[in-house]
Design an enzyme around this catalytic site. Structure first.
Site, PDB file in Angstrom:
ATOM      1  N   GLY A 113       0.833  -1.196   0.000  1.00 29.88           N
ATOM      2  CA  GLY A 113       0.000   0.000   0.000  1.00 29.88           C
ATOM      3  C   GLY A 113       0.867   1.243   0.000  1.00 29.88           C
ATOM      4  O   GLY A 113       1.992   1.220   0.512  1.00 29.88           O
ATOM      5  N   HIS A 144      -4.589   1.872   7.699  1.00 22.69           N
ATOM      6  CA  HIS A 144      -3.196   2.339   7.755  1.00 22.69           C
ATOM      7  C   HIS A 144      -2.970   3.439   6.713  1.00 22.69           C
ATOM      8  O   HIS A 144      -2.426   4.500   7.029  1.00 22.69           O
ATOM      9  CB  HIS A 144      -2.259   1.143   7.509  1.00 22.69           C
ATOM     10  CG  HIS A 144      -0.809   1.492   7.365  1.00 22.69           C
ATOM     11  ND1 HIS A 144       0.162   1.021   8.220  1.00 22.69           N
ATOM     12  CD2 HIS A 144      -0.147   2.274   6.451  1.00 22.69           C
ATOM     13  CE1 HIS A 144       1.343   1.505   7.850  1.00 22.69           C
ATOM     14  NE2 HIS A 144       1.196   2.253   6.771  1.00 22.69           N
ATOM     15  N   GLU A 145      -3.409   3.176   5.480  1.00 19.86           N
ATOM     16  CA  GLU A 145      -3.172   4.153   4.404  1.00 19.86           C
ATOM     17  C   GLU A 145      -3.996   5.422   4.626  1.00 19.86           C
ATOM     18  O   GLU A 145      -3.522   6.532   4.339  1.00 19.86           O
ATOM     19  CB  GLU A 145      -3.502   3.542   3.040  1.00 19.86           C
ATOM     20  CG  GLU A 145      -2.655   2.331   2.646  1.00 19.86           C
ATOM     21  CD  GLU A 145      -1.158   2.552   2.753  1.00 19.86           C
ATOM     22  OE1 GLU A 145      -0.705   3.694   2.561  1.00 19.86           O
ATOM     23  OE2 GLU A 145      -0.430   1.580   3.051  1.00 19.86           O
ATOM     24  N   CYS A 171       5.750  -0.044   7.212  1.00 21.77           N
ATOM     25  CA  CYS A 171       5.424   1.102   6.362  1.00 21.77           C
ATOM     26  C   CYS A 171       6.657   1.476   5.562  1.00 21.77           C
ATOM     27  O   CYS A 171       7.759   1.524   6.110  1.00 21.77           O
ATOM     28  CB  CYS A 171       4.991   2.278   7.245  1.00 21.77           C
ATOM     29  SG  CYS A 171       4.580   3.760   6.314  1.00 21.77           S
ATOM     30  N   LEU A 172       6.459   1.749   4.275  1.00 21.36           N
ATOM     31  CA  LEU A 172       7.604   2.105   3.424  1.00 21.36           C
ATOM     32  C   LEU A 172       8.265   3.409   3.892  1.00 21.36           C
ATOM     33  O   LEU A 172       9.425   3.650   3.568  1.00 21.36           O
ATOM     34  CB  LEU A 172       7.153   2.231   1.966  1.00 21.36           C
ATOM     35  CG  LEU A 172       6.648   0.917   1.338  1.00 21.36           C
ATOM     36  CD1 LEU A 172       6.089   1.167  -0.059  1.00 21.36           C
ATOM     37  CD2 LEU A 172       7.764  -0.126   1.288  1.00 21.36           C
ATOM     38  N   GLN A 197       3.312   9.922   0.681  1.00 22.83           N
ATOM     39  CA  GLN A 197       4.591   9.224   0.842  1.00 22.83           C
ATOM     40  C   GLN A 197       5.551   9.508  -0.310  1.00 22.83           C
ATOM     41  O   GLN A 197       6.745   9.223  -0.204  1.00 22.83           O
ATOM     42  CB  GLN A 197       4.371   7.714   0.996  1.00 22.83           C
ATOM     43  CG  GLN A 197       3.655   7.351   2.289  1.00 22.83           C
ATOM     44  CD  GLN A 197       3.456   5.864   2.411  1.00 22.83           C
ATOM     45  OE1 GLN A 197       2.476   5.317   1.925  1.00 22.83           O
ATOM     46  NE2 GLN A 197       4.404   5.181   3.041  1.00 22.83           N
ATOM     47  N   HIS A 245      -2.382   7.882   6.770  1.00 20.10           N
ATOM     48  CA  HIS A 245      -1.387   8.731   6.082  1.00 20.10           C
ATOM     49  C   HIS A 245      -2.022  10.030   5.588  1.00 20.10           C
ATOM     50  O   HIS A 245      -1.380  11.077   5.579  1.00 20.10           O
ATOM     51  CB  HIS A 245      -0.794   7.998   4.876  1.00 20.10           C
ATOM     52  CG  HIS A 245       0.324   7.055   5.210  1.00 20.10           C
ATOM     53  ND1 HIS A 245       1.512   7.460   5.766  1.00 20.10           N
ATOM     54  CD2 HIS A 245       0.442   5.716   5.041  1.00 20.10           C
ATOM     55  CE1 HIS A 245       2.313   6.411   5.928  1.00 20.10           C
ATOM     56  NE2 HIS A 245       1.688   5.346   5.501  1.00 20.10           N
TER      57      HIS A 245
HETATM   58 NI    NI Z   1       2.466   3.402   5.578  1.00 17.94          NI
END
Ligand code: NI
Length: 171
Positions: free
Chosen positions: A48, A138-139, A96-97, A53, A142
């Protein structure tokens, strides 16, 4: 399509903490952004990615929850909203990236009713369950400038950020 740089908490906490703005319309320019995001997510690799990001403060998310060996199943979410969430909770070890190589348990609702626009700009309403529910929550965090480590204790969060910063300095 183009690969974009993924911002991490090592250098870009201020950007990642921004709240993302609603998208006016799903047009070709937005589809270019979504294509880039998907390519960037696959290359990372991740399941995701939210636009913030890659430094774009718009309410856009891409996701692919297909398992290894399955056909890719890209999903696109524009202006997603949560309409209902279950009281039943689910604990999942998240990563998370933007917080590379850090994993920890986060508790979230196990089912959420979501509404969003897809790649074509059509409105979709559906229940997300299990990994899908976890991932979309989660996304969507963000989009509010919230990272999964913000759900952890302050000590764990500070340790995670310090670890990411230290890892970055290694050539
Ligand atoms: Ni994330």
């Amino acid at each position: 399509m183009a690969l974009r740089d993924i911002l991490t908490v090592a250098d870009h906490t201020a950007i990642l903490k921004q709240k993302s703005a609603p998208v006016d319309q799903v047009d070709d320019a937005l589809r270019v952004l979504m294509d880039d995001m998907l390519e960037t997510m696959y290359a990372a690799p991740g399941i995701g990615l939210a636009a913030i990001q890659i430094g774009v403060a718009q309410r856009v998310i891409v996701m692919d929850l297909a398992r290894e060996g399955e056909e890719p199943r890209p999903q696109y979410f524009v202006n997603p909203e949560i309409l209902e969430m279950s009281d039943e909770m689910f604990v999942y070890e998240e990563g998370c990236l933007s917080v590379p190589d850090i994993y920890d348990d986060v508790e979230r609702s196990s089912r959420v009713l979501i509404r969003y626009q897809n790649y074509q700009g059509e409105q979709v309403e559906e229940w997300a369950e299990e990994l899908y529910a976890i991932c979309i929550q989660h996304e969507m965090d963000h989009l509010e400038g919230i990272l999964f480590i913000d759900h952890l204790s302050r000590l764990k969060r500070e340790r995670a950020i310090a670890k990411v910063k230290k890892a970055r300095k290694v050539p």
